[in-house]
Design an enzyme around this catalytic site. Structure first.
Site, PDB file in Angstrom:
ATOM      1  N   HIS A 110       0.825  -1.218   0.000  1.00 23.46           N
ATOM      2  CA  HIS A 110       0.000   0.000   0.000  1.00 23.46           C
ATOM      3  C   HIS A 110       0.856   1.263   0.000  1.00 23.46           C
ATOM      4  CE1 HIS A 110      -3.416  -2.555   0.756  1.00 23.46           C
ATOM      5  NE2 HIS A 110      -2.858  -3.041   1.863  1.00 23.46           N
ATOM      6  N   HIS A 152      -7.786  -4.463  -0.734  1.00 27.05           N
ATOM      7  CA  HIS A 152      -7.168  -5.728  -1.144  1.00 27.05           C
ATOM      8  C   HIS A 152      -8.032  -6.399  -2.190  1.00 27.05           C
ATOM      9  CE1 HIS A 152      -6.314  -4.832   3.120  1.00 27.05           C
ATOM     10  NE2 HIS A 152      -5.080  -4.980   2.703  1.00 27.05           N
TER      11      HIS A 152
END
Lengths: 330, 330
Positions: free
Chosen positions: B58, B220
């Site tokens: 991320h 995700h």
């Protein structure tokens, strides 16, 4: 094409509108030309003005480096196209505080032509204009023809150092000399793993076969020096570092700034993987990494790939690189 | 898979190594745990310590928000996986300056479990630990079950404000109350246009048909609330703004901070196109955009898409949001 777009013809206007709205503490639109983004500090009296410009689609470049102690006025072109001479001219007028204007831009045919015309127009206004043309992209021409090389992410270092020099109260000639030194001290290389698509065109601007990569690719997909098998991150980092350092030929002990930029669609973690290996190789070559920048600093829409820029520092450039700035791109 | 990788098992170690090397003026590795990134200001005496952590992939989140007046210690997980309880525990120990530690993290099963275990371990060390669990992702559960919602980019606002509150010398209870207020005042939504691929898996983590988009997607690739035809940027911006503001239900006149983050492979110019429309809609709803962040702040490898976060401000939160920071992610 999985993209967030309205009418492809409006992308640049919409991007600029969103940009100045998001960052109104640092930038604003020119009152009469919506392809000219101004720093809130543009036109400060008796300070040399800094101007740049280029095609859109490279965000945060070019507009993102408009701000305090950076670029005063940035001319905005269509996607991957030069701004107009009028926009460069409007930039020069807005950036002028009476001490002259330095136009620090990249070596592309359209930009060269339009900056030259704009400088002539400004001369008629009584504004002194001088230019530096960035040519840090090693693979775009041999070392013997350095004047043919394109400008790429090294331009960010040129703007940072040129803007900081102007902020010290230096004269136009001094700002030009230091900005010229900054770009002369830069070498860059790009590697492409996947193409990008101009929305108005609707298909990729070049092809890269799965499992291949293009070494030396330009910021608009200009062909590189070779297409080869996609290697490991470490091998790619080694290649990129070697290309830059071989051309640079720096004496051992030189301190450098290193900029690793994604081209738009490369995961940020992979940029750090590349950087770690590049920094090891740079240090193995006897150089010292003084400062590093890793992220999406100079992109090409959603191209997959990365660029490496190495800037050789000296006692003049280091404090200029370190000077505080306020701009959206950093 | 057109990516810069070595052995997929080494990506996280290599990312962290490159990260601390690039930003050694602000961060360092924990001496004994290379999945713990510390601020150079971690452990300052009598200041509340701030800890977070989360899966990798991320970037710049989570590690990028480690720094001065921000997070003191960040636990690093595998790609898209929670850090271990041990890493969270090591973070708590390193962040502790004697005034207690606030763990400000996102609502995911693994993180919940591991933070709880780490807090117990730290209690045995005599360190006072309190937690705030971010749950800003509107589409991940109905408003009546807000405690089930995931944490997404609103976490950045929670860290910024929590870290600033700690820097004022506030007590642990005060830091926790303000960080809780920050995340309670955040609402986020994500839209996905294309999937990402975990290198060790080698195929995309979900499918989005060309011409479709997934509204409410998680960081995700968790399924959103609906898959529908890919609309124009303005229509997508309108949908995202409506989802956030309907859930937020803010009184007219409220000042807000707006964060638009790319998910990894969306061109930066398109984020500004989205932001411009979102800001117009936010203002049409009677709110005032006090501050904006547009860029790749919280990504998901090379996922195509964007998130919108709206944070409602008040007289306490505004100066905390404005406090200077030094961290690689901003």
């Amino acid at each position: 094409m999985q993209r967030f777009i309205n009418n492809p013809d409006d992308i640049v206007d919409e991007t600029v509108a969103g940009f100045v709205r998001a960052h109104s503490d640092m930038v604003k639109l020119d009152a009469e030309n919506n392809r000219v983004v101004l720093s809130q500090w543009a036109g400060e009296k008796d300070r040399v003005g800094i101007v740049t410009g280029g095609g859109s689609g490279h965000e945060p470049a070019f507009i993102g480096y408009t701000g305090k102690n950076m670029v005063d006025a940035t001319a905005v072109g269509e996607l991957f196209s030069s701004p107009t001479a009028k926009s460069f001219h409007d930039c020069i007028k807005a950036a002028n505080g009476g001490a002259g204007v330095a136009v620090l831009y990249g070596n592309y045919a359209g930009d060269n032509m339009n900056v030259k015309m704009a400088a002539k127009m400004a001369k008629r206004d009584g504004i002194e204009v001088k230019t530096v043309v960035a040519n840090d992209d090693v693979c775009s021409a041999p070392a013997t023809e350095r004047e043919k090389r394109r400008g790429v992410a090294g331009e960010i270092m040129m703007w940072k150092i040129g803007g900081a020099k102007a902020a010290t109260g230096a004269s136009l000639d001094e700002v030009i000399a230091t900005a010229q030194k900054a770009i002369d001290n830069c070498r860059s290389v790009g590697v492409g793993l996947g193409p990008c698509t101009l929305p108005a065109v609707g298909h990729p601007n070049f092809e890269i076969e799965p499992g291949k990569m293009e070494v030396g690719i330009g910021h608009h997909g200009e062909p590189g020096t070779r297409v080869e098998e996609l290697k490991t991150a470490n091998e790619v980092a080694d290649d990129m570092t070697r290309i830059v350092l071989d051309d640079h030929n720096l004496p051992a002990g030189t301190e450098v700034a290193v900029l690793v930029s994604g081209l738009g669609a490369t995961p940020v973690d992979e940029l750090y993987v590349l950087f770690d290996r590049m920094a090891s190789q740079i240090e193995a070559a006897g150089l010292k990494v003084y400062k590093a920048y890793v992220g999406n600093y100079f992109t090409s829409l959603e191209m997959v790939g990365a660029t490496l820029t190495v800037l050789a520092l000296d006692d003049e450039l280091k404090p200029l690189l370190d000077m505080d700035t306020a701009c959206p791109g950093f």
